[in-house]
Design a protein around this motif. Structure first.
Motif, short mmCIF file in Angstrom:
data_model
loop_
_atom_site.label_atom_id
_atom_site.label_comp_id
_atom_site.label_asym_id
_atom_site.label_seq_id
_atom_site.Cartn_x
_atom_site.Cartn_y
_atom_site.Cartn_z
N LEU A 176 -7.39 27.05 -8.25
CA LEU A 176 -8.31 27.13 -7.09
C LEU A 176 -9.04 25.80 -6.91
CD1 LEU A 176 -9.87 30.69 -7.60
CD2 LEU A 176 -8.45 29.96 -5.67
N LEU A 177 -9.41 25.20 -8.04
CA LEU A 177 -10.12 23.91 -7.95
C LEU A 177 -9.25 22.83 -7.32
CD1 LEU A 177 -11.90 24.09 -11.42
CD2 LEU A 177 -13.08 23.65 -9.26
N ARG A 178 -7.93 23.01 -7.42
CA ARG A 178 -7.04 22.01 -6.81
C ARG A 178 -6.73 22.32 -5.35
NH1 ARG A 178 -4.08 22.21 -11.81
NH2 ARG A 178 -4.75 20.41 -13.04
N ASP A 179 -7.12 23.50 -4.89
CA ASP A 179 -6.80 23.90 -3.52
C ASP A 179 -7.47 22.94 -2.52
OD1 ASP A 179 -5.71 26.18 -1.75
OD2 ASP A 179 -7.76 25.89 -1.02
N THR A 180 -6.70 22.52 -1.54
CA THR A 180 -7.23 21.45 -0.68
C THR A 180 -8.37 21.94 0.22
OG1 THR A 180 -5.36 21.91 0.72
CG2 THR A 180 -5.25 19.89 -0.58
N THR A 181 -8.37 23.20 0.61
CA THR A 181 -9.47 23.60 1.49
C THR A 181 -10.72 24.02 0.73
OG1 THR A 181 -8.38 25.72 1.70
CG2 THR A 181 -8.34 24.30 3.63
N LEU A 182 -10.55 24.85 -0.29
CA LEU A 182 -11.80 25.32 -0.91
C LEU A 182 -12.06 24.79 -2.31
CD1 LEU A 182 -10.77 27.74 -2.84
CD2 LEU A 182 -11.05 29.14 -0.83
N GLY A 183 -11.13 24.01 -2.85
CA GLY A 183 -11.30 23.50 -4.22
C GLY A 183 -12.63 22.82 -4.44
N ARG A 184 -13.04 21.98 -3.53
CA ARG A 184 -14.27 21.22 -3.75
C ARG A 184 -15.53 22.09 -3.61
NH1 ARG A 184 -16.45 18.57 1.09
NH2 ARG A 184 -16.07 20.13 2.68
#
Ligand code: TPP
Ligand code: MG
Length: 835
Positions: free
Chosen positions: A452-460
């Motif tokens: 999830l942390l790597r997910d481009t939309t919500l990772g950050r």
């Protein structure tokens, strides 16, 4: 460090007051009256309904100066100041909002009458109940201060990580002096000092009294707090004396007055507030002939009216301005006030004042006269609310000041643009199972979190929060991947720098490594989980903690999180009374799923398999951050390694609703005589029991995975209520009954938590329900022995099923008695519930 018992800001550094004293005083007096009238009227309608008059009476000036000159509201363009108002001073906030035209007379009349017809006003600041008004629940003493500290730190985090600029405003927190006795009030102040949170200001209302009596009758709370906060790296501003004292202090060349003031204990200061000028002359100035001389030009009446710092707008403004401009440290303002100020004989400074809800006729008249309210003798018996005409100078001034500061406060914003959930492919590997590999649900969860942390939309937007347990949960890989947040980066070379997973601190680090403070971590969780409202940004907190030290340790903060409409994931690690091996009585959690029941917005799950966990997290993200529901997910994860099966077809809905059929009987074509319910790691024991029953006793059993008794229970209650309210409609059917259909026979539910958990749904189970659970103090041992001790292993499950069958006449008593020894169960063993 202790400084003399006088104001921190000397007269010659006092700034010019930017407002109109007389207009502000008139507005403040009207607010004082209406706040008092709210409580008195509510108690006339219903004796004993409660409410507080004296707290706001002591702090009206502290609030009003800030409303007129300091507090910036949130506007379309900018976040405003965030203010934690003192909980039981709420009548003051309501009374101001009434003048501002934001609350009606009807609403004021419904103070503490929320269930009457019309719009009610909650006793205290509750965002759940008044969601367009209150932002922060503060009335559980101590929770306001700790939340404010972590809120201010979270604002820094948002700015440092480039998510949202919060640098232009402050976090203000009003605290009672008695409230500082709560460990949560002072327990985190060193964090604020260490992190140099100059965006944070505490205002401690030092009226020297709490509910029962003096806070430090034999001591001096202001001096005590000065040392405590000073030692923790705070900028301390004392606002003790009003302007009337300035000329006396100016004459105090020998320092006798300052020394004397510092020698008097708070219990005696309380006497000065109550007993008038003559008493003050004798007992304060009478301590030295030179002091007596200093005040010989003042009458007793004048001496009795010497204003204290917290009631003097000049002094209060000076403190606020200094706090606003101070750099590099948080500020605490210690403001001396009188509890029940203006109540006169009805309670000013008296020990009974906190509980005062009623004023006698004469007291009302005195109050009216003292604060120059234009209310006639004919009207006064009714204690009417008073609002000056719209075109009066007072009303014009009031609106103009708030307009200049961006708008009215408090105000809670609700909207935030929804998030797009991650692609379903992100969760796919968890649905496929682990094959031959033995994996814990903790490992699966951490892997999911890392994806999830790597997910481009919500990772950050994800905010992982840990109270010094990252290694326990195998999260240390994230140190490298996303870093540990530190406002000042990393000033040292970490000892493990040459390793892949070294301890990496960074200014843009994403993990909030809170150290050993579940309370502080919860406060961060609330700050991150309400950011959609406070900052308009959907940060997604995952707070991972030792499950035993969650709901039972910081339950009140979780309650406040619900009230605050917090969204996020609470993850209880190393969970399960018999699954966490070795740790024993204090650590092994068999309680938390029960403790999750009372929290209305908390949805609790006890998943057994990685695919269940993935489905729950995916759904939680969708519900909370796309559909914007104000709820939280509680998830327990465990450290027992086992093969994670692949997800069967068609179980997603059941996982989320709380139960699904995992395995049909092993004997093909046989109807089940027994139904085994298992959850968490104990589900595997139920699966083993199914085999024992088939192979050794020729009993056909199916196995159900119960992911959430809480969900089943809530659904069943909701449906039952609906049916009760609609007697002539065809009854609705709870999900549990639908799922079980016409299953007959014996039901055995085994859980790693209290038996109460499965018992809670017994009314909706269509047969005999036997519950096995882990009631009692835990033990330190391995899983096998723990499960035998608590009677939740496969043998006990199989035995309970046989016993159920015997009770229902399906098998003989002889058979079941024999089974005891066949399964190695000693019937005379101690009951673990009381052992
Ligand atoms: C955790 C908790 N315990 C007890 C109370 C009940 N209570 C409400 S106000 C109060 C006294 C508050 O004294 P102080 O903090 O000095 O505030 P003041 O009213 O004097 O400004 C108490 C004990 C509470 N609200 N929360
Ligand atoms: Mg107090």
């Amino acid at each position: 460090m202790k400084t003399p018992f006088i104001n921190t800001t000397p007269l010659n550094e006092q700034p010019r007051y930017p407002g109109d004293h007389s207009l502000e005083a008139r507005i403040e007096n009207i607010i004082r009256w209406n706040a008092m009238a709210m409580v008195v009227r509510a108690n006339r309608v219903e004796t004993g309904i409660g409410g507080h008059i004296s707290t706001f009476a002591s702090m009206a000036t502290l609030y009003e100066v800030a409303f007129n000159h300091i507090f910036h509201a949130t506007t379309r363009e900018n976040d405003g100041d965030h203010v934690f108002f003192q909980g039981h001073a709420s009548p003051g906030n309501y009374a101001r909002a009434f003048l501002e035209g934001r609350l009606s007379v009807d609403e004021l009349n419904n103070f503490r009458h929320e269930c009457h017809s019309g719009i009610g006003l909650p006793s205290y600041p509750h965002p759940w109940l008044k969601s367009n008004f209150w932002q922060f629940p503060t009335v559980s003493m101590g929770l306001g201060p700790i939340q404010a500290i972590y809120h201010a730190r979270f604002e820094r985090y948002l700015t440092d990580r480039g998510l949202h600029d919060t640098s232009a405003h402050r976090v203000w927190c009003f605290v009672g002096d008695g409230e500082t006795d709560e460990p949560e009030s002072l327990g985190a102040i060193s964090l604020a000092g260490r992190e140099k949170l100059d965006n944070l200001v505490f205002i401690i209302n030092c009226n020297l009294q709490r509910l029962d009596g003096p806070v430090r009758g034999n001591g001096n709370i202001i001096q005590e707090l000065e040392t405590v906060f000073g030692g923790a790296g705070w900028n301390v501003i004392k606002v003790i004396w009003g302007s009337d004292m300035d000329p006396l202090l100016a004459q105090d060349h020998e320092g006798i007055l300052v020394r004397t003031l510092g020698e008097i204990v708070d219990g005696e200061y309380q006497n000065f507030a109550v007993k008038g000028g003559k008493y003050i002359r004798e007992h304060l100035f009478g301590r030295d002939p030179k002091l007596l001389k200093m005040v010989e030009h003042l009458s007793d009446n004048e001496l009795g009216k010497l204003k204290l710092g917290g009631h003097d707008p000049e002094k209060v403004y000076a403190a606020y301005k200094a706090a606003s401009e101070h750099k590099g440290e948080p500020t605490v303002i210690l403001a001396r006030t009188i509890k029940g100020y203006g109540l006169g004989e009805a309670g000013e400074g008296l020990n009974i004042t906190h509980q005062q809800k009623k004023l006698k006729d004469l007291e009302l008249r005195e109050f009216r006269t003292r604060f120059s309210l234009p209310i006639s003798d004919a009207e006064i018996d009714d204690v009417p609310f008073y609002k000056p005409p719209d075109d009066s100078p007072e009303m014009k001034y009031l609106h103009a000041r708030r307009l200049a500061l961006g708008g009215y406060m408090p105000e809670r914003r609700k909207e935030c643009s929804p998030l797009t959930p991650p692609e379903p492919s992100l969760f796919k590997e968890f649905h496929e199972g682990s094959g031959e590999r033995e994996v814990t649900t903790t490992m699966a969860f951490i892997r999911l979190l890392s994806r999830l942390l790597r997910d481009t939309t919500l990772g950050r937007l994800i905010v992982p929060i840990v109270p010094d347990e990252a290694r326990t949960f195998g999260m240390d890989g994230l140190f490298r991947q996303v870093g540990i947040y530190s406002h000042i980066g990393q000033l040292y070379e970490p000892v493990d720098k040459e390793y892949l997973l070294y301890y990496r601190e960074a200014k843009d680090g994403q993990i909030l490594e809170e150290g050993i403070t579940e309370a502080g971590s919860m406060a961060s969780f609330i700050a991150a989980g309400t950011s959609y409202s406070t900052h308009g940004i959907n940060t997604i907190p995952f707070f991972i903690f030792y499950s035993m030290f969650g709901l039972q340790r910081v339950g009140d903060l979780i309650w406040a999180a619900g009230d605050s409409r917090t969204r996020g994931f609470l993850v209880g690690g190393t969970s399960g009374r018999t699954t966490l091996a070795g740790e024993g009585l204090q650590h092994c959690d068999g309680n938390s799923h029960i403790l999750a029941y009372p929290h209305p917005t908390l949805r609790a799950y006890d998943p057994a398999y990685a695919y269940e966990l993935a489905v729950i997290v995916e759904d939680g993200l969708k519900r909370m951050f796309q559909e914007q529901r104000d709820e939280m997910v509680y998830l327990t994860i465990m450290n027992e390694p086992y093969r994670q099966p692949a997800m069967p077809e068609g179980v997603r809905d059941g996982i989320l609703k709380g139960i699904y059929l995992l395995k049909t009987p092993l004997q093909a074509g046989r109807e089940p005589q027994v139904h085994l319910f298992g959850s968490g790691a104990i589900l595997n024991e139920a699966v083993k029991a199914q085999r024992i029953l088939a192979d050794r006793f020729d009993v056909a059993a199916d196995v159900w995975s119960v992911t959430s008794y809480q969900a089943l229970y809530r659904d069943a209650l909701e449906v039952s209520r609906w049916n009760r309210m609609h007697p002539s409609d065809p009854p609705r059917i709870p999900y549990l009954s639908q799922a079980l259909g016409n299953a007959q026979g014996v039901f055995v539910a085994a859980t790693d938590y209290l038996k109460l958990l499965p018992e809670s749904v017994s009314s909706w189970v269509p047969g005999r329900l036997i519950t096995l659970g882990t009631d009692g103090f835990g033990r330190s041992d391995g899983r096998e022995h723990l499960r035998a001790f608590f009677e939740v292993n496969a043998n006990h499950i199989a035995y309970a099923a046989l016993h159920g069958l015997a009770l229902d006449g399906g098998i003989t008593t002889e058979r079941v008695t024999k089974a005891l020894s066949e399964l190695g169960i000693n019937p005379e063993k101690e009951d673990p519930a009381t052992a």
